[in-house]
Motif scaffolding. Structure first.
Motif, PDB file in Angstrom:
ATOM      1  N   THR A 185      37.664   7.386  22.978  1.00 20.19           N
ATOM      2  CA  THR A 185      36.930   8.142  21.953  1.00 20.19           C
ATOM      3  C   THR A 185      37.431   9.576  21.870  1.00 20.19           C
ATOM      4  OG1 THR A 185      35.169   8.613  23.548  1.00 20.19           O
ATOM      5  CG2 THR A 185      34.856   6.711  22.088  1.00 20.19           C
ATOM      6  N   LEU A 220      30.985   2.598   7.622  1.00 14.64           N
ATOM      7  CA  LEU A 220      31.515   1.698   8.647  1.00 14.64           C
ATOM      8  C   LEU A 220      31.141   0.261   8.326  1.00 14.64           C
ATOM      9  CD1 LEU A 220      30.363   3.696  11.813  1.00 14.64           C
ATOM     10  CD2 LEU A 220      32.677   3.670  10.847  1.00 14.64           C
ATOM     11  N   ASN A 253      31.548   6.021  17.239  1.00 14.76           N
ATOM     12  CA  ASN A 253      32.418   6.115  16.065  1.00 14.76           C
ATOM     13  C   ASN A 253      32.449   7.552  15.564  1.00 14.76           C
ATOM     14  OD1 ASN A 253      32.727   3.075  15.708  1.00 14.76           O
ATOM     15  ND2 ASN A 253      30.499   3.294  15.584  1.00 14.76           N
ATOM     16  N   ASP A 301      40.475   8.394  12.521  1.00 17.43           N
ATOM     17  CA  ASP A 301      39.343   7.486  12.724  1.00 17.43           C
ATOM     18  C   ASP A 301      39.299   7.087  14.195  1.00 17.43           C
ATOM     19  OD1 ASP A 301      38.817   7.616  10.035  1.00 17.43           O
ATOM     20  OD2 ASP A 301      39.897   5.764   9.550  1.00 17.43           O
ATOM     21  N   SER A 336      37.086   5.126  17.288  1.00 18.53           N
ATOM     22  CA  SER A 336      36.008   4.207  17.648  1.00 18.53           C
ATOM     23  C   SER A 336      36.270   3.632  19.025  1.00 18.53           C
ATOM     24  CB  SER A 336      35.896   3.068  16.629  1.00 18.53           C
ATOM     25  OG  SER A 336      34.861   2.177  17.000  1.00 18.53           O
ATOM     26  N   ARG A 346      36.821  -1.886  14.594  1.00 17.00           N
ATOM     27  CA  ARG A 346      35.960  -1.161  13.657  1.00 17.00           C
ATOM     28  C   ARG A 346      36.734  -0.822  12.382  1.00 17.00           C
ATOM     29  NH1 ARG A 346      32.537  -2.287  14.064  1.00 17.00           N
ATOM     30  NH2 ARG A 346      31.514  -1.386  15.873  1.00 17.00           N
TER      31      ARG A 346
END
Length: 312
Positions: A187, A224, A231, A290, A292, A297
């Motif tokens: 993350t 999403l 996320n 992005d 996640s 995802r």
């Protein structure tokens, strides 16, 4: 023997002294005697709390007030009063301390002409007001501008928003899709396993003469496929066509419905000083990442927009 009746005043004095009651006059709860033991005549002086003098105001992104402090050294400081109407409607917006203070910068919420007076204060005691001064506060902004060009970046799957990427530049309900947002469950915005995409040509249209760039806001309209896991959207800015990038800013993405997410702000500079040329279409870029904890995802982007706040 003949008895003379005491006058009423004398009777009252006698009652006060002895604590007896004459019916029509109740005795006091406490009898006090004041004694002046001074051997010379006492002298008393009075003073009025003086306001500051020579108040001035200079406009710009704020109203810069300056003044000469009050001559009364016992004053606590100054009350700053502002109005949008000349001569009336003043309301206190700040205090400036200590007594030796001689300046204050006021930042109203909106552009306009504002009128100011000051007064000295000590506890609840205030001086008369100074003469009124005014300042024009103008914090220019470009308004929100959408990108018109975009391109996939390296890292992650290497294809960014691979499906209909042009939809990410127009707020019209049509989306650019990033399927399987990366190859890593990290993350961290800096992780090489995260998908990235560049957006450019915002047409910010800054005037040629700008005193300062005050802040840059990036807004992304995202959704999403599911909300399980952690996320994020991360954003970076470039001032030299993508050769160099600012540190990342991030925000949690929390909904399967299209939602606006904001990064930066009207007073946020992303860790650097900006020149007008840095924000030209030739140089300025936004990179979205992005992130996640779930590699499957999917991110759906409807629009990327930028606003620049500046002092003209």
């Amino acid at each position: 023997m003949r008895i003379r009746r005491l006058p009423v005043v004398a009777a009252a004095i006698l009652a006060l002294a002895t604590g007896t009651s004459l019916g029509f006059l109740a005795p006091p709860a406490t009898l006090a005697f004041l004694v002046d033991s001074a051997t010379s005549v006492a002298t008393f002086t009075t003073d009025g709390l003086d306001p500051p003098t020579s108040l001035s105001a200079t406009g710009g992104a704020s109203a810069a007030l300056a003044w000469t402090p009050t001559v009364d050294t016992y004053a606590s400081g100054y009350q700053v009063l502002r109005s949008a109407t000349s001569g009336s409607g003043y309301a206190q917006v700040a205090t400036a301390t200590p007594r030796t203070a001689s300046s204050y910068a006021d930042v109203p919420a909106t552009d306009g002409t504002y009128y100011y007076v000051l007064r000295s204060y000590l506890s609840s005691w205030t001086s008369a007001q100074t003469a009124e001064v005014s300042a024009i506060v103008k914090m220019g902004n470009t308004g929100l501008k959408a990108c018109t060009t975009q391109s996939a970046d390296t890292n992650g799957d290497g294809n960014g928003y691979e499906t209909n990427p042009g939809n990410g530049c127009t707020d019209d309900g049509l989306v650019a899709t990033d399927l399987n947002s990366g190859t890593s469950t990290s993350t961290s915005c800096a992780n090489a396993g995260k998908d990235r995409h560049r957006f450019a040509t915002f047409g910010l249209g800054l005037p040629g003469a700008v005193i300062s760039i005050n802040g840059i806001t990036v807004k992304a309209k995202e959704a999403l496929d599911a909300t399980a896991g952690t996320n994020l959207i991360c954003a970076q800015l470039s001032w030299n066509a993508g050769t160099s990038w600012t540190a990342t800013q991030q925000v949690n993405v929390t909904s399967t419905a299209q939602t606006w997410y904001t990064l930066g702000g009207s007073a946020f500079l992303w860790g650097r000083a900006w020149a007008v040329g840095d924000l030209s279409d030739a140089n300025f870029r936004v990179r979205l990442i992005d992130v996640s904890s779930v590699t499957t995802r999917d991110f759906f982007l409807d629009s990327v927009q930028v606003q620049v706040n500046y002092t003209p």
